[in-house]
Design a protein around this motif. Structure first.
Motif, PDB file in Angstrom:
ATOM      1  N   THR A   1       0.757  -1.151   0.067  1.00  0.00           N
ATOM      2  CA  THR A   1       0.033   0.085   0.027  1.00  0.00           C
ATOM      3  C   THR A   1       0.993   1.193  -0.006  1.00  0.00           C
ATOM      4  O   THR A   1       1.794   1.300   0.640  1.00  0.00           O
ATOM      5  N   VAL A   2       0.585   2.201  -0.947  1.00  0.00           N
ATOM      6  CA  VAL A   2       1.335   3.309  -1.056  1.00  0.00           C
ATOM      7  C   VAL A   2       0.692   4.666  -0.483  1.00  0.00           C
ATOM      8  O   VAL A   2      -0.470   4.823  -0.779  1.00  0.00           O
ATOM      9  N   ASP A   3       1.449   5.279   0.297  1.00  0.00           N
ATOM     10  CA  ASP A   3       1.054   6.374   1.058  1.00  0.00           C
ATOM     11  C   ASP A   3       0.615   7.624   0.049  1.00  0.00           C
ATOM     12  O   ASP A   3       1.756   7.946  -0.765  1.00  0.00           O
TER      13      ASP A   3
ATOM     14  N   VAL B   1       6.742   6.392  -8.592  1.00  0.00           N
ATOM     15  CA  VAL B   1       6.676   5.283  -9.212  1.00  0.00           C
ATOM     16  C   VAL B   1       6.795   4.106  -8.307  1.00  0.00           C
ATOM     17  O   VAL B   1       8.081   4.164  -7.842  1.00  0.00           O
ATOM     18  N   ILE B   2       6.014   3.314  -7.733  1.00  0.00           N
ATOM     19  CA  ILE B   2       6.403   2.259  -6.740  1.00  0.00           C
ATOM     20  C   ILE B   2       5.812   0.905  -7.697  1.00  0.00           C
ATOM     21  O   ILE B   2       4.789   0.697  -7.762  1.00  0.00           O
ATOM     22  N   LEU B   3       6.930   0.033  -7.672  1.00  0.00           N
ATOM     23  CA  LEU B   3       6.510  -1.500  -8.137  1.00  0.00           C
ATOM     24  C   LEU B   3       7.092  -2.382  -7.261  1.00  0.00           C
ATOM     25  O   LEU B   3       7.965  -2.186  -6.576  1.00  0.00           O
ATOM     26  N   GLY B   4       6.736  -3.624  -7.551  1.00  0.00           N
ATOM     27  CA  GLY B   4       7.254  -4.801  -6.763  1.00  0.00           C
ATOM     28  C   GLY B   4       7.048  -6.287  -7.399  1.00  0.00           C
ATOM     29  O   GLY B   4       5.974  -6.019  -8.214  1.00  0.00           O
ATOM     30  N   ALA B   5       7.656  -7.110  -7.059  1.00  0.00           N
ATOM     31  CA  ALA B   5       7.426  -8.433  -7.337  1.00  0.00           C
ATOM     32  C   ALA B   5       7.962  -9.611  -6.471  1.00  0.00           C
ATOM     33  O   ALA B   5       8.864  -9.210  -5.712  1.00  0.00           O
ATOM     34  N   VAL B   6       7.552 -10.695  -6.614  1.00  0.00           N
ATOM     35  CA  VAL B   6       7.915 -11.995  -5.781  1.00  0.00           C
ATOM     36  C   VAL B   6       8.403 -13.078  -6.749  1.00  0.00           C
ATOM     37  O   VAL B   6       7.651 -13.220  -7.504  1.00  0.00           O
TER      38      VAL B   6
ATOM     39  N   PRO C   1       1.955  -7.934   4.789  1.00  0.00           N
ATOM     40  CA  PRO C   1       1.944  -6.923   3.454  1.00  0.00           C
ATOM     41  C   PRO C   1       2.791  -5.752   3.846  1.00  0.00           C
ATOM     42  O   PRO C   1       3.326  -5.571   5.014  1.00  0.00           O
ATOM     43  N   PHE C   2       3.074  -4.960   2.905  1.00  0.00           N
ATOM     44  CA  PHE C   2       3.992  -4.044   2.914  1.00  0.00           C
ATOM     45  C   PHE C   2       3.425  -2.465   2.674  1.00  0.00           C
ATOM     46  O   PHE C   2       2.204  -2.569   1.997  1.00  0.00           O
ATOM     47  N   ASN C   3       4.270  -1.477   3.399  1.00  0.00           N
ATOM     48  CA  ASN C   3       3.628  -0.364   3.123  1.00  0.00           C
ATOM     49  C   ASN C   3       4.627   0.780   2.873  1.00  0.00           C
ATOM     50  O   ASN C   3       5.851   0.691   3.235  1.00  0.00           O
ATOM     51  N   VAL C   4       4.220   1.598   1.840  1.00  0.00           N
ATOM     52  CA  VAL C   4       5.402   2.612   1.333  1.00  0.00           C
ATOM     53  C   VAL C   4       4.756   3.786   2.063  1.00  0.00           C
ATOM     54  O   VAL C   4       3.694   4.387   1.642  1.00  0.00           O
ATOM     55  N   ILE C   5       5.763   4.335   2.989  1.00  0.00           N
ATOM     56  CA  ILE C   5       5.097   5.587   3.650  1.00  0.00           C
ATOM     57  C   ILE C   5       6.446   6.874   3.512  1.00  0.00           C
ATOM     58  O   ILE C   5       7.374   6.363   2.958  1.00  0.00           O
TER      59      ILE C   5
END
Lengths: 584, 497
Positions: free
Chosen positions: A90-92, A101-106, A157-161
């Motif tokens: 979740t991006v603040d 720009v925020i992206l990610g992968a597993v 889960p992850f947070n971008v703050i």
């Protein structure tokens, strides 16, 4: 051009995974045909030149894959398999201003090698790949930066703050907590990239559900997420300002790990504006390529089979060739496809973000087909070859001065005001071109006269015997326009004013001037580098075309010269206008 | 062969004593020559013709070495040691005493060795000798030997061989140089030669106008010169190698039907880069790579051109390209700079003539923000050629490149894919030169994002190369400065290209 060194052992490992025998000699011989020139091929590895547009060839895994397609006709679907995962990031809303720009992968189940050596070689190569992507696509982390984490250390889960500068965490490879501020001031990575964070009030961090910081992009990861030889499951974050670079970086890291058997899972990004996206996106990009464009650029027509085979070698697929029913009414642009024309539908892997226009696909087809297999073709349009109008004049001046025993020289156009004006007492003519970012005090402007260059040249040669006689026909710049001038200088005994007048008269005679046309006029005192009473302006039809004379020893001395010198300088453009070409 | 006057003179002189063996000094005296070169030269010529035999004897010359000079000044080591020993009572002649007397260890070691070889022995630390007078006289002979060599070189046959042998074994005491003594003797052919063949004839050396005006010049005989002797090489006005290289390339272009164009060094970033679809974020556009200008600070570009470039860069405009995506800064376009490539001229030429086919070329200087060193200069030459016509294509480009480089003298040309920001497809050119493949230029077809906004519909084949690297290779220079900040003597020795 950047070159990258790949170890034979790891390329061998990758190719044998796919049942292909790696041969460095074969790479050296054939990879140049795809643009990858092998610069070195020794016992340890091969060093390959990678062009800046092919950022998809920067890792062992990805270049090995490209080689399998190009050299061994291995077939690849341009679609990249991505399973839908469950992890949410979740991006603040504060990120919109500081790192939008925020992206990610597993990626799970990566084969990181069998032995400890192979595992370490893999970690090393993964880090190098990351750095090369930072340098190229990432524009030194300004456009994009990549974080690679051991998934088993994280609690999604992850947070971008965003956090204040006094926020503390333990950065990668450190033992103690540091504040964001201290990282930017003291940590080597922090110092290197602090300029990217200038004027930020808050700083981006990615945290997991335990509130532990896994990444402070684009600077550094948290210490606890470090990838080790036991890591087989990865979380990748890519953040930055340029969506295209970020997407490509993420896909290329995923591709490298997938090539090692990893299973790529998407994560769900919940953006501040309610937008939910899944990244990475693996489906191929579909390009429409007009057949006309292929024919135009390749100068020949290829059939469907040839196009399909050529593009396959480059990792793409020809999906369909069809007659256009929904195109433009006429062709105005190369990319246009008119109703009734043939077009090819070609799928290319999504990470090929160098493909911006159908012409880029056409180049891939040409490379796949082979530059060496193209037909011979020469221009047949009738056109006259016209030299520059000044070329005869320049040739005639040079032959005249060479025949008079003056060695031709060439010197730099870059100069400085002291040499050009102060030392020789000449004035700026029109605006002088001034450099904003000079490298040395000697090169701050473009020259307006040539004689100072010659005096510097004589000065550099003062250890040699006299006489030294030189001339230069060259370019000066006045009012931002190139002008042509010619100068000579003779360091000689027994020369003096009359010798300079002799050379001037010989040159003007050689150019075809009638000697009665020529008038001499005293230069005013303190104008030019001449001894008082031994300097003259030369006028043709009342127009000053140059100056000649004997150089004032006080002036020569400023150039470090203590020898008698006679010299002259002419405005070549004026000579051309005032003296008629004898042939014309 | 007829003998020269010198040979005749020397032979006549030697025939005054038919069976004598002549030394150099004797021959100089009898010929009245002052320079022994004449004897050596004529003697060799006479030997070649078998009139004279040369007898060579090897001799050695002995002189003092650095240690020898010191020994003359301070006394031979064994002399100094022996003097100390015989100055002590027999029980005080100890090694310990030797050091107390000020002899250093580095001397004592070799010194004791020398004494032992003279017959001194050491028993329980005490020096013992049975025949002191004999040792003293041996040492005196050695002193006499080196004294006579002081500031003197002496022929070995005047010296005692045993002494020479002894001192050669000691480091740096004497030097022995070998040399050869020549003596000259008539052969039977030299004795038997007819006197009439030895008459000297006046031979003319330098020919003067006066001589040619005089009677009898037709019968003159001329001196034969040594054609291997050094001659002064005249200096003169000659073209600079870069200029000559440029002229050669210019003729190739003109022969191939290309017209020449030129342009100014001062350009806008817009024409130099934006027109070529080089993204504004490209590293080559930074202050570390390009010279930007304070005067002029800006260069005007028509607003509609700027709008077009902005649209092409941001979204591809109507070219079908994606563009670079990033925001385009028109102020950046107006910035003035020193052109970084000649392509700015060709692209302007196309902009001015978008609908006329052309083959044009340019040769000129370009500028890069580089510190001067052996391989870099902030300004250097580039050449560039383009073909702009309806049928321009990749094969036409490659065929033209092959013709171009063949005409330059490099018939073996190969091409491979490459990357340049403003061409697609792009080509790297290599030529075979002295046994290896040499990268000698880049080429490509201008991207539609470059040509379409200029109003052109046709492909543009373009290629170029830097000239300095080629000049350095053919002139075998290892420092590029030799072209533009030359040592004039070295410049005058470079071949004319």
């Amino acid at each position: 051009m950047p070159t990258i060194k790949f170890n034979h052992s790891i390329l061998q490992y990758m190719q044998s995974k796919y049942g292909i025998e790696y041969s460095s000699d074969e790479w050296e011989e054939k990879m140049p045909s795809i643009g990858c020139v092998v610069e070195e091929n020794d016992d340890v590895g091969i060093e390959i030149e990678i062009f800046p547009d092919r950022t998809d060839l920067l890792s062992h895994e990805t270049i090995a894959r490209a080689a399998r397609a190009f050299l061994n006709s291995a077939e690849y679907s341009p679609d990249f398999e991505v399973d839908e995962g469950k992890i949410i990031m979740t991006v603040d809303s504060s990120l919109e201003e500081i790192r939008p720009v925020i992206l990610g992968a597993v990626i799970r189940g990566v084969d990181n090698g069998n032995s400890i050596e192979e595992k370490n070689e893999f970690i090393q190569s993964l880090m190098e790949h990351q750095e090369k992507l930072h340098l190229t696509l990432g524009r030194k982390r300004k456009f994009a930066s990549i974080g690679v984490h051991d998934l088993s250390t994280l609690e999604p889960p992850f947070n971008v703050i965003s956090v204040e500068k006094n926020h503390m965490f333990i950065p990668l490879a450190e033992e103690e907590e540091m504040s964001i501020e201290d990282i930017l001031k003291l940590h080597p990575k922090g110092k290197e990239y602090a300029h990217l964070m200038e004027n930020m009030k808050k700083y981006p961090v990615i945290i997991d559900s335990d509130n532990k910081i896994l990444s402070f992009p684009p600077i550094i990861n948290g210490n606890h997420t470090t990838v080790t030889e036991n890591t087989t499951d990865f979380f990748i974050d890519v953040t930055g300002w340029d969506i295209r670079s970020c997407e490509a970086c993420l896909l290329l890291i995923c591709l490298s790990l997938a090539e090692r058997g990893g299973n790529v899972e998407s994560i769900q990004i919940n953006n501040w504006n309610e937008e939910k996206i899944n990244t990475p996106r693996g489906d191929a990009k579909i390009h429409k390529v007009p057949n006309r464009l292929i024919e135009k650029i390749l100068g020949m027509s290829l059939d469907r089979e040839e196009i399909s085979k050529s593009i396959k070698k480059m990792g793409g697929t020809l999906i369909d060739s069809r007659t256009v029913t929904d195109g433009t009414e006429k062709v105005e642009r190369w990319a246009d496809c008119m109703v009734g024309e043939k077009e090819h539908i070609i799928a290319m892997p999504r990470w090929r973000n160098d493909i911006m226009h159908p012409i880029d696909i056409v180049e891939d087809i040409a490379i796949g087909y082979g530059y060496d297999n193209l037909p011979d073709q020469l221009s047949t349009v009738h056109l006259d070859a016209i030299p520059l109008p000044s070329s005869d004049l320049h040739r005639r001046i040079s032959s005249s001065l060479c025949a008079l025993g003056l060695q031709e020289t060439q010197s730099l156009t870059l100069s400085n005001k002291r040499d050009q004006f102060e030392k020789v007492r000449w004035l700026e003519k029109g605006k002088c071109t001034v450099i904003s970012n000079p490298i040395t005090q000697d090169h701050t402007i473009l020259r307006q006269y040539i004689l100072p260059s010659l005096l510097n040249l004589l000065s550099a040669n003062r250890h040699h015997e006299l006489p030294q006689k030189v001339h230069e026909l060259g370019t000066v710049v006045r009012d931002s326009k190139n002008k042509n001038r010619v100068a000579w200088a003779c360091a000689e005994v027994g020369g003096g004013f009359s010798a300079s007048k002799g050379i001037a008269m010989a040159l003007l005679r050689d150019l075809g001037a009638s000697l009665e046309q020529i008038k001499f006029e005293k230069v005013s005192e303190k104008e030019g580098p001449w001894i008082k009473g031994r300097g003259a302006k030369i006028l043709i039809e009342g127009v000053e075309v140059g100056q000649i004379g004997e150089i004032d020893p006080n002036i020569s001395f400023k150039f470090g010269l203590r020898v008698p010198i006679q010299a002259g300088e002419f405005n070549v453009d004026a000579l051309g206008q005032l003296i008629a070409d004898p042939v014309l | 062969m007829t003998l020269g006057n010198n040979e005749k003179k020397m032979l006549s002189a030697m025939r005054t004593k038919m069976n004598h063996i002549w030394s150099l000094d004797e021959l100089l005296e009898v010929t009245k020559w002052e320079d022994q070169v004449h004897i050596a030269g004529s003697g060799q010529a006479l030997m070649d013709e078998e009139f004279v035999e040369i007898i060579e004897t090897k001799r050695k010359i002995v002189s003092l070495g650095s240690e020898g000079d010191r020994a003359v000044k301070n006394g031979l080591l064994e002399f100094r040691l022996w003097s100390w020993i015989i100055g002590q009572t027999k029980s005080n002649r100890t090694m310990k005493g030797l050091f107390e007397a000020g002899f250093e260890r580095f001397e004592a070691g070799p010194g004791v060795g020398l004494l032992k070889s003279l017959g001194v022995s050491i028993d329980a630390g005490i020096f013992i000798s049975t025949n002191e007078d004999q040792i003293t006289s041996q040492i005196e002979e050695r002193i006499k030997f080196i004294s006579q060599l002081s500031n003197n070189k002496i022929n070995s046959n005047e010296l005692d061989d045993k002494m020479i042998e002894h001192f050669i074994g000691r480091k740096n005491l004497i030097n022995v140089e070998e040399y050869v003594i020549r003596e000259w003797k008539l052969t039977k052919k030299g004795i038997d030669i007819d006197d009439s063949r030895l008459e000297e004839i006046e031979l003319i050396g330098e020919i003067t106008p006066d001589f040619l005006q005089k009677e009898g010049w037709e019968q003159a005989q001329y001196k034969e010169f040594d054609i291997n002797a050094d001659a002064p090489i005249p200096m003169g006005g000659r073209p600079h190698p870069m200029q000559s290289l440029i002229e050669r390339i210019r003729s190739v272009f003109l022969e191939m039907g290309f017209s020449e164009i030129e342009g100014d060094y001062v350009q806008s970033a817009g024409w130099n880069m934006d027109a070529l679809f080089i993204p504004q974020s490209h590293p080559a556009r930074t202050m570390q790579d390009t010279f930007y200008l304070d005067e002029p600070k800006e260069i005007d570009i028509p607003e509609d051109m700027l709008d077009l470039w902005a649209s092409v860069h941001e979204s591809g405009h109507d070219t079908g390209s994606l563009g670079w995506g990033a925001k385009f800064d028109k102020e950046e376009s107006k910035k003035s700079l020193l052109r970084t490539h000649t392509t700015v001229n060709t692209v302007k030429h196309i902009a001015q003539n978008p609908e006329s086919p052309c083959r044009v070329f340019g040769i000129g200087r370009v500028f890069r923000q580089e510190t001067i060193d052996r391989t870099h200069l902030p300004e250097f030459h580039q050449i560039e050629g383009i073909i702009h016509e309806p049928n321009a294509s990749l094969p036409m480009l490659i065929s033209t490149l092959k013709t171009f480089y063949s005409k330059m003298g490099y018939p073996d040309v190969r091409v491979r894919p490459a990357y340049f920001p403003y061409t697609e497809p792009s080509v790297e050119v290599e030529v075979y030169w002295r046994g290896k493949w040499l990268e000698l230029g880049g080429a490509g077809i201008f991207r539609p994002e470059v040509t379409e906004p200029l109003g052109s519909e046709w492909p543009v084949c373009a290629w170029g190369m830097g000239l300095e690297r080629l000049a350095m290779l053919v002139l075998e220079l290892d420092d590029i400065r030799e072209l533009y900040q030359p040592d004039l003597e070295r410049l005058s020795r470079m071949p004319i290209l």
